[in-house]
Design a protein around this motif. Structure first.
Motif, mmCIF file in Angstrom:
data_model
loop_
_atom_site.group_PDB
_atom_site.id
_atom_site.type_symbol
_atom_site.label_atom_id
_atom_site.label_comp_id
_atom_site.label_asym_id
_atom_site.label_seq_id
_atom_site.Cartn_x
_atom_site.Cartn_y
_atom_site.Cartn_z
ATOM 1 N N ARG A 48 0.650 -1.148 -0.090
ATOM 2 C CA ARG A 48 -0.034 0.087 0.020
ATOM 3 C C ARG A 48 0.777 1.309 0.008
ATOM 4 O O ARG A 48 0.281 2.363 -0.237
ATOM 5 C CB ARG A 48 -1.025 0.052 1.322
ATOM 6 C CG ARG A 48 -1.953 -0.912 1.432
ATOM 7 C CD ARG A 48 -3.063 -0.985 2.269
ATOM 8 N NE ARG A 48 -2.581 -0.457 3.595
ATOM 9 C CZ ARG A 48 -2.243 -0.922 4.502
ATOM 10 N NH1 ARG A 48 -2.112 -2.256 4.622
ATOM 11 N NH2 ARG A 48 -2.038 -0.426 5.765
ATOM 12 N N LEU A 84 -14.931 -4.749 2.953
ATOM 13 C CA LEU A 84 -15.216 -5.511 1.629
ATOM 14 C C LEU A 84 -15.989 -6.957 2.030
ATOM 15 O O LEU A 84 -16.814 -7.300 1.090
ATOM 16 C CB LEU A 84 -13.753 -5.689 1.334
ATOM 17 C CG LEU A 84 -13.728 -6.436 -0.353
ATOM 18 C CD1 LEU A 84 -14.087 -5.234 -1.149
ATOM 19 C CD2 LEU A 84 -12.093 -6.595 -0.716
ATOM 20 N N TYR A 105 -12.640 -8.230 -6.944
ATOM 21 C CA TYR A 105 -13.408 -6.963 -6.959
ATOM 22 C C TYR A 105 -14.515 -7.164 -8.125
ATOM 23 O O TYR A 105 -15.393 -6.638 -7.741
ATOM 24 C CB TYR A 105 -12.497 -5.779 -7.103
ATOM 25 C CG TYR A 105 -11.655 -5.589 -5.947
ATOM 26 C CD1 TYR A 105 -12.144 -4.921 -5.023
ATOM 27 C CD2 TYR A 105 -10.268 -5.935 -6.001
ATOM 28 C CE1 TYR A 105 -11.104 -4.728 -3.836
ATOM 29 C CE2 TYR A 105 -9.511 -5.543 -4.718
ATOM 30 C CZ TYR A 105 -9.882 -4.855 -3.602
ATOM 31 O OH TYR A 105 -9.265 -4.796 -2.541
ATOM 32 N N ARG A 149 -6.090 1.349 -0.425
ATOM 33 C CA ARG A 149 -7.218 0.785 0.492
ATOM 34 C C ARG A 149 -7.160 0.967 1.850
ATOM 35 O O ARG A 149 -6.260 0.191 2.674
ATOM 36 C CB ARG A 149 -6.808 -0.935 -0.055
ATOM 37 C CG ARG A 149 -6.956 -1.162 -1.451
ATOM 38 C CD ARG A 149 -6.555 -2.663 -1.438
ATOM 39 N NE ARG A 149 -6.571 -3.051 -2.923
ATOM 40 C CZ ARG A 149 -5.968 -4.200 -3.374
ATOM 41 N NH1 ARG A 149 -5.613 -5.208 -2.474
ATOM 42 N NH2 ARG A 149 -5.849 -4.515 -4.660
ATOM 43 N N GLU A 150 -7.603 2.052 2.250
ATOM 44 C CA GLU A 150 -7.687 2.578 3.602
ATOM 45 C C GLU A 150 -9.156 2.670 4.181
ATOM 46 O O GLU A 150 -9.178 3.405 5.338
ATOM 47 C CB GLU A 150 -6.832 3.850 3.807
ATOM 48 C CG GLU A 150 -5.296 3.779 3.273
ATOM 49 C CD GLU A 150 -4.436 2.809 4.218
ATOM 50 O OE1 GLU A 150 -4.975 2.202 5.541
ATOM 51 O OE2 GLU A 150 -3.207 2.367 3.867
ATOM 52 N N ASN A 151 -9.886 2.236 3.629
ATOM 53 C CA ASN A 151 -11.577 2.618 3.740
ATOM 54 C C ASN A 151 -11.628 3.826 4.001
ATOM 55 O O ASN A 151 -12.090 4.392 5.057
ATOM 56 C CB ASN A 151 -11.976 1.935 5.072
ATOM 57 C CG ASN A 151 -13.526 1.803 5.319
ATOM 58 O OD1 ASN A 151 -14.107 2.065 4.476
ATOM 59 N ND2 ASN A 151 -13.712 1.908 6.720
ATOM 60 N N GLU A 164 -12.914 4.609 -1.099
ATOM 61 C CA GLU A 164 -12.569 3.840 -2.068
ATOM 62 C C GLU A 164 -13.515 2.708 -2.538
ATOM 63 O O GLU A 164 -13.721 2.520 -3.711
ATOM 64 C CB GLU A 164 -11.168 3.255 -1.952
ATOM 65 C CG GLU A 164 -10.834 1.931 -1.220
ATOM 66 C CD GLU A 164 -10.740 2.169 0.259
ATOM 67 O OE1 GLU A 164 -10.983 3.375 0.611
ATOM 68 O OE2 GLU A 164 -10.473 1.394 1.075
ATOM 69 N N ILE A 165 -14.256 2.118 -1.637
ATOM 70 C CA ILE A 165 -15.289 1.185 -1.759
ATOM 71 C C ILE A 165 -16.346 1.604 -2.506
ATOM 72 O O ILE A 165 -16.853 1.161 -3.552
ATOM 73 C CB ILE A 165 -15.461 0.216 -0.660
ATOM 74 C CG1 ILE A 165 -14.070 -0.581 -0.479
ATOM 75 C CG2 ILE A 165 -16.385 -0.711 -0.950
ATOM 76 C CD1 ILE A 165 -14.032 -1.329 0.831
ATOM 77 N N GLU A 184 -8.956 -2.210 7.788
ATOM 78 C CA GLU A 184 -10.104 -1.573 7.692
ATOM 79 C C GLU A 184 -11.028 -1.919 6.353
ATOM 80 O O GLU A 184 -12.054 -1.851 6.285
ATOM 81 C CB GLU A 184 -9.947 -0.045 7.922
ATOM 82 C CG GLU A 184 -9.739 0.358 9.410
ATOM 83 C CD GLU A 184 -8.274 -0.115 9.969
ATOM 84 O OE1 GLU A 184 -7.440 -0.408 8.844
ATOM 85 O OE2 GLU A 184 -7.844 -0.290 11.123
ATOM 86 N N HIS A 185 -10.086 -1.772 5.384
ATOM 87 C CA HIS A 185 -10.558 -1.999 3.930
ATOM 88 C C HIS A 185 -11.448 -3.349 3.884
ATOM 89 O O HIS A 185 -12.206 -3.443 3.267
ATOM 90 C CB HIS A 185 -9.655 -1.758 2.843
ATOM 91 C CG HIS A 185 -9.805 -1.967 1.686
ATOM 92 N ND1 HIS A 185 -10.327 -1.169 0.605
ATOM 93 C CD2 HIS A 185 -9.682 -3.328 1.052
ATOM 94 C CE1 HIS A 185 -10.429 -2.024 -0.476
ATOM 95 N NE2 HIS A 185 -10.113 -3.104 -0.313
ATOM 96 N N ASN A 186 -10.537 -4.406 4.481
ATOM 97 C CA ASN A 186 -11.072 -5.752 4.297
ATOM 98 C C ASN A 186 -12.106 -5.886 5.252
ATOM 99 O O ASN A 186 -13.178 -6.524 4.642
ATOM 100 C CB ASN A 186 -10.008 -6.659 4.851
ATOM 101 C CG ASN A 186 -8.714 -6.758 4.238
ATOM 102 O OD1 ASN A 186 -8.745 -6.502 2.917
ATOM 103 N ND2 ASN A 186 -7.838 -7.505 4.639
ATOM 104 N N SER A 204 -5.860 -2.706 3.769
ATOM 105 C CA SER A 204 -5.629 -2.449 5.319
ATOM 106 C C SER A 204 -6.888 -3.366 5.806
ATOM 107 O O SER A 204 -7.791 -3.699 5.352
ATOM 108 C CB SER A 204 -5.794 -1.107 5.825
ATOM 109 O OG SER A 204 -7.089 -0.410 5.234
#
Ligand code: DGT
Ligand code: CA
Ligand code: CA
Length: 581
Positions: free
Chosen positions: A195, A276, A308, A321-323, A326-327, A271-273, A269
């Motif tokens: 990242r 997701l 994705y 990917r840090e929430n 982006e999602i 948080e992103h995971n 990260s």
């Protein structure tokens, strides 16, 4: 929960009491810290349900400490503790990391030499001041220096630039080593390294292998690598090691059909995971490090892209990917088109040997051409910065002539390459610039930055920078927040006000790519972009090899969602020149 905060405070109070040479009391505070830390209930709830009395009923908490807890819950402070901090304002956490430094010695260092933190300590030790203190001597001074070296190497986080080149080499080795070349089917960084976070806790590497035998072979080969200091643990598909450079590395080996899923999971990260995974659940699917599943059937997992896609999103670059939205953007096809290294056409923050840098302007220009640039700007320091051999008005004009001479050479050769005449002037505490406007005006552009007297309050620093931006000859503000990673916090500034002024005055904010600066940071870059404030990625090189630092600025810009249109040194030189004030 206040439990952790309170435990921390009581431990520090114990430390202060020991500094003062008080007996017994420190142990009582330590004990209280232990009790609170291991308490399963929220201490605030204990107090609310039964007041002081219920606190005192806890073993190890006496009247005195119960009163402190009450005070903290009610006021957010403990006066006794604040008094200690005022009286001996040292960074206990930092200093007590040093081998051999306990409360008494830390107090002596403060009262004799005003040492408050590791930076002060290192300075004093290097100047040989510690050996003369009665409780110390030469040997302790040497020990302190050694311990500091160790702390720097092995503690805490590392700059991205400290790890990325080393980790790159490890990947190269794993990929190309003859004995395992065929076993390594795929290999990639994961975690914060992928990242491109500005600092890295540990390096994560992911490998796809065909079967357990191949996996064992790869681990066996890695064990023979030079540069491994210690193995923390190893299994059939995983190995963790400390490298001699001081950082830790985690290598995980997966089956190829799960490589994308593993890569996605271990890139983070966290948080992103989490978000997701929720999105997957919302679609009646399950996402884990082995794949994306519908019931027991794996519907994606070999590549990240297909995961994705199966979730109805565009592919999200690792840097995003840090929430931080982006999602949501990926779901509606509105992710930014991030800038790349190759989009950078020039570098406008370079110091030449005119101000004590390593290389001549001509050498810097050659390096730039080798990097594929169309232009560079020479931004020597100006006269206020005597330690940097800053140039005065006369010297600047003389240096400009040298640039003109080189440029006419390029014209004759029919090269499109150009050198711009710039400077990095100093913003004085009152916001004025240390070079006369009449000379600034003759440059192609001027950068201005703060280089001294940084301890001002928020309003003062903000006004200082805004005043500099209002100067019609100032085009760029260098390293706008002044932070130095692992060493110095940013100035206290009102960044929203800075952005407003930048927008109004058409001033460009720098993304300084120097690895310990990376200033603006990702969050500020994103804010600037949203405001429509233009930015520039500059290396701040003091020698030609440092011009390659630009890459770290590009990573940072990507983490801040920056696109070509936001970054002025992605523009052709004419457009750029027109944008200058
Ligand atoms: P670092 O090493 O502190 O610079 O940061 P990372 O992001 O590299 O963190 P690290 O090395 O602890 O873990 C690597 C990745 O593995 C992380 O970015 C996401 C994933 N991961 C680790 N632990 C968890 C977890 O408990 N839950 C989830 N969802 N992911 C995790
Ligand atoms: Ca990591
Ligand atoms: Ca890790």
């Amino acid at each position: 929960m206040l439990n952790r905060e309170l435990a921390k405070i009581f431990r520090n109070m114990a430390f202060y009491l020991e500094m003062e040479g008080v007996s017994f009391k420190p142990q009582a505070y330590e004990k209280a810290a232990d009790v609170i830390e291991s308490l399963s209930q929220d201490i605030e709830n204990v107090y609310k349900s039964g007041g002081l009395k219920s606190l005192e009923e806890l073993s190890g908490i006496g009247k005195n400490i119960a009163a402190h807890i009450e005070e903290y819950i009610k006021t957010g402070k403990i006066k006794n503790y604040s008094d200690f901090k005022k009286k001996i304002p040292v960074d206990i956490d930092e200093l007590s990391q040093v081998e051999g430094l306990g409360p008494r010695k830390i107090k002596a260092l403060y009262s004799e030499l005003k040492i408050k933190n590791l930076i002060d300590l290192e300075k004093a030790a290097k100047l040989g001041k510690i050996r003369n203190l009665p409780q110390f001597g030469l040997k302790s001074e040497i020990n302190i220096l050694e311990s500091l070296e160790f702390l720097k190497k092995s503690r805490g986080r590392f700059l991205l630039a400290e790890i990325l080149p080393v980790a790159d080499k490890i990947i190269d080795n794993l990929k190309n080593l003859k004995e395992i070349r065929r076993d390594v089917l795929e290999i990639s960084f994961a975690g914060s390294l992928r990242r491109r976070k500005e600092t890295i806790g540990d390096a994560d590497i992911l490998i796809a292998a065909a079967n357990p035998a191949a996996s064992r072979k790869i681990i066996g080969s890695f064990l023979k690598f030079p540069g491994i200091a210690k193995i923390w643990g190893k299994g059939e598909t995983k190995i963790s090691a400390r490298m001699e450079d001081g950082f830790d590395i985690d290598i995980r080996i997966l089956a190829q059909e799960s490589f994308g899923a593993g890569l996605q999971y271990f890139t983070g990260s966290k948080e992103h995971n989490i978000v997701l995974r929720k999105a997957a659940i919302g679609k009646g699917l399950k996402l884990n490090e082995y794949g994306l599943f519908k019931g027991n059937k794996m519907i994606a997992g070999k590549t990240e892209k297909e995961i994705y896609q199966a979730l109805g999103m565009d592919y999200i670059e690792p840097e995003l990917r840090e929430n931080s939205g982006e999602i949501e953007a990926a779901l509606i096809g509105e992710l930014p088109k991030l800038i790349n290294n190759k989009d950078i056409l020039g570098d406008l923050h370079i110091h030449s040997n005119w101000n004590g840098g390593e290389n001549s302007i001509e050498e810097l220009a050659k390096e730039a051409m080798g990097m594929g640039y169309q232009y560079i700007g020479i931004s020597d320091h100006t006269k206020f910065l005597k330690i940097e051999n800053g140039l005065d008005e006369k010297q600047l004009e003389k240096r400009n002539k040298e640039i003109d001479r080189l440029n006419s050479g390029f014209k004759i050769q029919d090269s499109g390459f150009r050198i711009l005449r710039g400077c990095e002037a100093n913003i004085m505490p009152d916001g004025s610039i240390d070079i006369k406007d009449s000379v600034l005006k003759k440059l192609d552009y001027a950068i201005a930055g703060i280089h001294h007297q940084m301890k001002m309050n928020e309003n003062e620093v903000t006004e200082r920078i805004i005043k500099a931006m209002k100067n019609k000859n100032v085009d760029i503000i260098s390293h706008p927040t002044g932070r130095i990673l692992k060493a110095r916090e940013a100035y206290e500034i009102d960044f929203d006000k800075i952005l407003e002024a930048a927008k109004k005055t058409g001033t460009i904010l720098e993304i300084n790519a120097y690895p310990s600066r990376l200033d603006l940071n990702d969050i500020n870059i994103k804010k600037a972009k949203q405001m429509g404030v233009k930015m520039i990625i500059n290396s701040d090189a003091h020698e030609k090899s440092q011009m390659r630092f630009i890459e770290y600025g590009v990573f940072q810009a990507r983490r801040g969602w920056a696109e070509k249109k936001d970054i002025v040194n992605c523009w052709q030189i004419d457009k750029l020149k027109r944008f200058f004030k």
